[in-house]
Design a protein around this motif. Structure first.
Motif, PDB file in Angstrom:
ATOM      1  N   LEU A  44     125.459  51.151  20.638  1.00 52.72           N
ATOM      2  CA  LEU A  44     126.516  51.720  19.800  1.00 52.72           C
ATOM      3  C   LEU A  44     126.165  53.154  19.441  1.00 52.72           C
ATOM      4  CD1 LEU A  44     126.439  48.634  17.490  1.00 52.72           C
ATOM      5  CD2 LEU A  44     128.481  49.231  18.771  1.00 52.72           C
ATOM      6  N   ASN A  57     125.352  48.342   8.539  1.00 52.50           N
ATOM      7  CA  ASN A  57     126.668  48.348   9.158  1.00 52.50           C
ATOM      8  C   ASN A  57     126.664  47.540  10.467  1.00 52.50           C
ATOM      9  OD1 ASN A  57     129.273  49.136   8.941  1.00 52.50           O
ATOM     10  ND2 ASN A  57     128.952  51.259   9.586  1.00 52.50           N
ATOM     11  N   ASP A  60     126.477  43.845   9.926  1.00 51.74           N
ATOM     12  CA  ASP A  60     127.806  43.339   9.593  1.00 51.74           C
ATOM     13  C   ASP A  60     128.638  43.141  10.867  1.00 51.74           C
ATOM     14  OD1 ASP A  60     129.296  42.521   7.456  1.00 51.74           O
ATOM     15  OD2 ASP A  60     130.267  44.455   7.135  1.00 51.74           O
ATOM     16  N   MET A  61     128.560  44.119  11.772  1.00 47.95           N
ATOM     17  CA  MET A  61     129.303  44.016  13.044  1.00 47.95           C
ATOM     18  C   MET A  61     128.842  42.791  13.830  1.00 47.95           C
ATOM     19  SD  MET A  61     129.213  47.915  14.460  1.00 47.95           S
ATOM     20  CE  MET A  61     129.594  49.297  13.394  1.00 47.95           C
ATOM     21  N   LYS A  64     130.182  39.591  12.267  1.00 48.79           N
ATOM     22  CA  LYS A  64     131.635  39.422  12.335  1.00 48.79           C
ATOM     23  C   LYS A  64     132.187  39.395  13.750  1.00 48.79           C
ATOM     24  CE  LYS A  64     133.019  41.093   7.816  1.00 48.79           C
ATOM     25  NZ  LYS A  64     133.206  42.342   7.077  1.00 48.79           N
ATOM     26  N   LEU A  65     131.522  40.077  14.678  1.00 48.49           N
ATOM     27  CA  LEU A  65     132.123  40.181  16.014  1.00 48.49           C
ATOM     28  C   LEU A  65     131.141  40.006  17.162  1.00 48.49           C
ATOM     29  CD1 LEU A  65     134.693  41.016  17.749  1.00 48.49           C
ATOM     30  CD2 LEU A  65     133.694  43.292  17.764  1.00 48.49           C
ATOM     31  N   LEU A  66     130.025  40.735  17.112  1.00 44.52           N
ATOM     32  CA  LEU A  66     129.232  40.882  18.332  1.00 44.52           C
ATOM     33  C   LEU A  66     128.519  39.603  18.761  1.00 44.52           C
ATOM     34  CD1 LEU A  66     127.736  44.443  17.689  1.00 44.52           C
ATOM     35  CD2 LEU A  66     129.828  43.832  18.873  1.00 44.52           C
TER      36      LEU A  66
ATOM     37  N   LEU B  25     136.082  46.501  17.178  1.00 44.79           N
ATOM     38  CA  LEU B  25     135.392  46.943  15.960  1.00 44.79           C
ATOM     39  C   LEU B  25     136.326  47.791  15.103  1.00 44.79           C
ATOM     40  CD1 LEU B  25     131.837  47.851  17.321  1.00 44.79           C
ATOM     41  CD2 LEU B  25     132.389  46.005  15.748  1.00 44.79           C
ATOM     42  N   LEU B  28     138.733  45.714  13.251  1.00 46.61           N
ATOM     43  CA  LEU B  28     138.119  44.995  12.126  1.00 46.61           C
ATOM     44  C   LEU B  28     137.770  45.939  10.973  1.00 46.61           C
ATOM     45  CD1 LEU B  28     135.710  42.491  13.918  1.00 46.61           C
ATOM     46  CD2 LEU B  28     137.713  41.931  12.563  1.00 46.61           C
ATOM     47  N   PHE B  30     135.760  48.753  11.199  1.00 45.34           N
ATOM     48  CA  PHE B  30     134.501  49.494  11.328  1.00 45.34           C
ATOM     49  C   PHE B  30     134.806  50.875  11.884  1.00 45.34           C
ATOM     50  CE2 PHE B  30     132.951  45.075  11.613  1.00 45.34           C
ATOM     51  CZ  PHE B  30     132.002  45.110  10.602  1.00 45.34           C
ATOM     52  N   GLY B  35     131.166  55.296  20.420  1.00 44.03           N
ATOM     53  CA  GLY B  35     131.099  54.787  21.787  1.00 44.03           C
ATOM     54  C   GLY B  35     130.315  53.498  21.831  1.00 44.03           C
ATOM     55  N   VAL B  36     130.677  52.650  22.773  1.00 45.70           N
ATOM     56  CA  VAL B  36     129.964  51.384  22.948  1.00 45.70           C
ATOM     57  C   VAL B  36     129.735  51.175  24.440  1.00 45.70           C
ATOM     58  CG1 VAL B  36     130.061  48.879  22.615  1.00 45.70           C
ATOM     59  CG2 VAL B  36     131.105  50.380  20.921  1.00 45.70           C
TER      60      VAL B  36
END
Lengths: 79, 79
Positions: A44, A57, A60-61, A64-66, B25, B28, B30, B35-36
């Motif tokens: 990221l 942060n 948290d990601m 919730k998502l990753l 993200l 949600l 964030f 970039g990812v």
């Protein structure tokens, strides 16, 4: 600031993808591979400049998502 | 001996999976994720006890099976 997240299946959770890799390595003649686990790595690019805030942060990601925290564990590395 | 291999798409190669994560993200809430990039991590449990030999062996595995070296780059870490 960059963050790297490693997401692996927890120990005890079957990893068919890793097993497939192990079998394929054996078929190619690579001996001595006792186990293979496959996971994900997510890099990221964050605008945040404070390392502690960035890590909180990203945690948290992950929750919730990753990562699917029922079967996956994650580690966060701020680079 | 354990080896960890990181496989990432090379720079310039489109990464739709990473883009999907970035959009999710954002959805949600964030902000500040510029970039990812998503890649794979493969953990190998090796019978080999010599670090240099193990690394050479894993490099061979990457070239032959684990990575698609046209679009992916890999790094090997012996742990």
């Amino acid at each position: 600031m960059k963050a790297r997240v490693h997401i692996m299946l927890k120990n005890g959770v079957l990893d068919p993808q890793g097993d497939a890799v192990r079998h394929a390595l054996g078929a190619l003649g690579f001996d001595g591979v006792d186990g293979v686990r496959q996971g994900k790595v997510i890099e990221l690019d964050l605008a945040e400049t404070d390392a502690a805030k960035a890590e909180a942060n990203v945690k948290d990601m992950c929750e919730k998502l990753l990562a699917n925290t029922v079967i996956e564990s994650y580690t966060i590395e701020i680079v």
